[in-house]
Design an enzyme around this catalytic site. Sequence first.
Site, short mmCIF file in Angstrom:
data_model
loop_
_atom_site.label_atom_id
_atom_site.label_comp_id
_atom_site.label_asym_id
_atom_site.label_seq_id
_atom_site.Cartn_x
_atom_site.Cartn_y
_atom_site.Cartn_z
N ASP A 28 0.83 -1.21 0.00
CA ASP A 28 0.00 0.00 0.00
C ASP A 28 0.86 1.26 0.00
O ASP A 28 1.97 1.26 0.52
CB ASP A 28 -0.91 -0.05 1.24
CG ASP A 28 -2.10 0.88 1.10
OD1 ASP A 28 -2.33 1.42 0.01
OD2 ASP A 28 -2.79 1.07 2.12
N ARG A 32 0.28 7.67 -2.80
CA ARG A 32 0.63 8.73 -1.82
C ARG A 32 2.12 9.05 -1.86
O ARG A 32 2.51 10.21 -1.73
CB ARG A 32 0.22 8.29 -0.40
CG ARG A 32 -1.20 8.73 -0.03
CD ARG A 32 -1.62 8.15 1.29
NE ARG A 32 -1.87 6.71 1.17
CZ ARG A 32 -1.92 5.86 2.19
NH1 ARG A 32 -1.73 6.31 3.42
NH2 ARG A 32 -2.17 4.58 1.99
N TRP A 33 2.95 8.02 -2.05
CA TRP A 33 4.39 8.22 -2.15
C TRP A 33 4.70 9.21 -3.27
O TRP A 33 5.47 10.14 -3.10
CB TRP A 33 5.06 6.87 -2.41
CG TRP A 33 6.54 6.92 -2.60
CD1 TRP A 33 7.50 6.80 -1.63
CD2 TRP A 33 7.26 7.05 -3.85
NE1 TRP A 33 8.75 6.85 -2.18
CE2 TRP A 33 8.63 7.01 -3.55
CE3 TRP A 33 6.86 7.18 -5.19
CZ2 TRP A 33 9.62 7.10 -4.53
CZ3 TRP A 33 7.84 7.28 -6.17
CH2 TRP A 33 9.20 7.24 -5.84
N HIS A 45 3.58 3.71 -8.77
CA HIS A 45 3.36 2.31 -9.17
C HIS A 45 4.60 1.75 -9.85
O HIS A 45 4.98 0.61 -9.63
CB HIS A 45 2.15 2.21 -10.11
CG HIS A 45 0.87 2.67 -9.48
ND1 HIS A 45 0.51 2.31 -8.20
CD2 HIS A 45 -0.12 3.48 -9.93
CE1 HIS A 45 -0.66 2.86 -7.91
NE2 HIS A 45 -1.06 3.59 -8.93
N SER A 73 -6.88 -5.25 -6.09
CA SER A 73 -8.09 -5.78 -5.46
C SER A 73 -9.30 -5.58 -6.37
O SER A 73 -9.25 -4.75 -7.29
CB SER A 73 -8.35 -5.08 -4.11
OG SER A 73 -8.92 -3.81 -4.33
N GLU A 75 -11.79 -4.06 -5.65
CA GLU A 75 -12.26 -2.68 -5.43
C GLU A 75 -11.46 -1.67 -6.26
O GLU A 75 -11.92 -0.56 -6.52
CB GLU A 75 -12.14 -2.30 -3.94
CG GLU A 75 -13.19 -2.93 -3.03
CD GLU A 75 -12.93 -4.41 -2.74
OE1 GLU A 75 -11.74 -4.79 -2.60
OE2 GLU A 75 -13.90 -5.18 -2.69
N ASN A 76 -10.24 -2.06 -6.69
CA ASN A 76 -9.37 -1.13 -7.42
C ASN A 76 -9.91 -0.73 -8.80
O ASN A 76 -9.45 0.25 -9.38
CB ASN A 76 -7.95 -1.70 -7.57
CG ASN A 76 -7.17 -1.70 -6.27
OD1 ASN A 76 -6.26 -2.51 -6.08
ND2 ASN A 76 -7.51 -0.79 -5.35
N ARG A 195 1.74 -5.07 6.11
CA ARG A 195 1.06 -4.01 5.36
C ARG A 195 1.85 -2.72 5.48
O ARG A 195 2.18 -2.30 6.60
CB ARG A 195 -0.38 -3.80 5.86
CG ARG A 195 -1.08 -2.70 5.05
CD ARG A 195 -2.56 -2.60 5.28
NE ARG A 195 -3.14 -1.66 4.30
CZ ARG A 195 -4.41 -1.61 3.97
NH1 ARG A 195 -5.27 -2.42 4.53
NH2 ARG A 195 -4.84 -0.74 3.07
N ILE A 202 -7.21 -5.13 7.26
CA ILE A 202 -7.00 -6.30 6.41
C ILE A 202 -7.58 -6.06 5.01
O ILE A 202 -7.15 -6.69 4.04
CB ILE A 202 -7.64 -7.56 7.07
CG1 ILE A 202 -7.04 -7.81 8.47
CG2 ILE A 202 -7.46 -8.80 6.20
CD1 ILE A 202 -5.55 -8.05 8.50
N SER A 203 -8.57 -5.17 4.92
CA SER A 203 -9.12 -4.75 3.63
C SER A 203 -9.48 -5.89 2.68
O SER A 203 -9.09 -5.90 1.51
CB SER A 203 -8.16 -3.78 2.94
OG SER A 203 -7.96 -2.64 3.73
C1 V0D Z 1 1.41 -1.43 -8.54
C2 V0D Z 1 2.70 -2.18 -5.91
C3 V0D Z 1 3.71 -6.46 -10.06
C4 V0D Z 1 1.23 -2.23 -6.11
C5 V0D Z 1 3.49 -3.09 -6.81
C6 V0D Z 1 -2.18 -5.23 -12.09
C7 V0D Z 1 0.66 -1.41 -7.25
C8 V0D Z 1 3.48 -2.67 -8.26
C9 V0D Z 1 2.54 -6.94 -10.59
C10 V0D Z 1 2.29 -8.27 -11.16
C11 V0D Z 1 1.58 -3.74 -9.49
C12 V0D Z 1 1.03 -8.85 -11.04
C13 V0D Z 1 0.78 -10.11 -11.53
C14 V0D Z 1 1.81 -10.81 -12.13
C15 V0D Z 1 3.06 -10.26 -12.25
C16 V0D Z 1 3.31 -9.00 -11.76
C17 V0D Z 1 1.62 -5.90 -10.44
C18 V0D Z 1 -0.34 -4.74 -10.50
C19 V0D Z 1 0.25 -3.67 -9.86
C20 V0D Z 1 -1.78 -4.62 -10.85
F1 V0D Z 1 1.55 -12.05 -12.60
N1 V0D Z 1 3.54 -5.24 -9.59
N2 V0D Z 1 2.27 -4.88 -9.82
N3 V0D Z 1 0.33 -5.86 -10.79
N4 V0D Z 1 2.16 -2.66 -8.83
#
Ligand code: V0D
Length: 247
Positions: A28, A32-33, A45, A73, A75-76, A195, A202-203
């Site tokens: 999470d 914000r970062w 991200h 999630s 919800e996202n 978290r 826990i969301s």
């Molecule tokens: C952005 C922080 C890896 C959370 C981490 C689709 C938000 C980086 C994946 C990923 C995200 C997901 C499935 C997979 C391989 C890689 C990822 C999302 C967001 C949302 F099989 N980072 N990551 N997926 N972030």
Amino acid sequence: MHCTEREKELLQLIDRAKIPGHIAIIMDGNGRWAVEKGLPRQEGHRQGVETVRETVRCADKLGVNTLTLFAFSTENWQRPAWEVNYLMSLPEKYFHSELPELIRKNVQVRLTGDAARLPRKVRKAVEDGREATRDNTGMILNFALNYGSRTEILRAVNNLINAKAKGVIKGEVDEKTFSEYLYTAGLPDPDLLIRTSGEKRISNFLLWQLAYSELWFTSVYWPDFSRALLMEAVYDYQQRKRRFGKL
Ligand code: V0D
């Protein structure tokens, strides 16, 4: 690998025989970062993916058996379309840069969530990553993607009702049977939940599976999460377990 003094200290302190077998992380605070640094949210991200890369390496080195990362999630979907679109480009980007290393390290990629309702492009990327690592026997890297725990539990209940009607299962449903109908079938429950970003909720994440997990929170935003913090969490977990044993 370059290590800070605290990292060296933690490597001494951590008991290699008591590494949590399954660590789950709610990643999470990316948006914000970025906003607090005057950057666009997607920069958070993007940096978050870098942190995923480092965290996977560190967990693997520590000897963690299963690492579950909450990436997206159910919800996202309510976020702005441009942000969702950017997030949906990340699995493909991640595998493009990391798949060779994951294969070399014998890591097996798994998915937890409703993959059927992801955009085709994302489903393909994730499917390719899973396929390329399916026979690997090292750490399980489990991405929770399009995941919601109540939906997961209801899906299990409905599948159980159908199985019952077909006579596939007899008698009362016990905890073990129920677990086999969850997305996480076959995985052990998390020993430790982390978290980031100061939220202490826990969301809708792994509600059934977290029943007995140790919880560890940090106010640090996910892009600033580090090897040192992962090791702090593991060390803290080991202290708690030891005290629990003496009660
Ligand atoms: C952005 C922080 C890896 C959370 C981490 C689709 C938000 C980086 C994946 C990923 C995200 C997901 C499935 C997979 C391989 C890689 C990822 C999302 C967001 C949302 F099989 N980072 N990551 N997926 N972030």
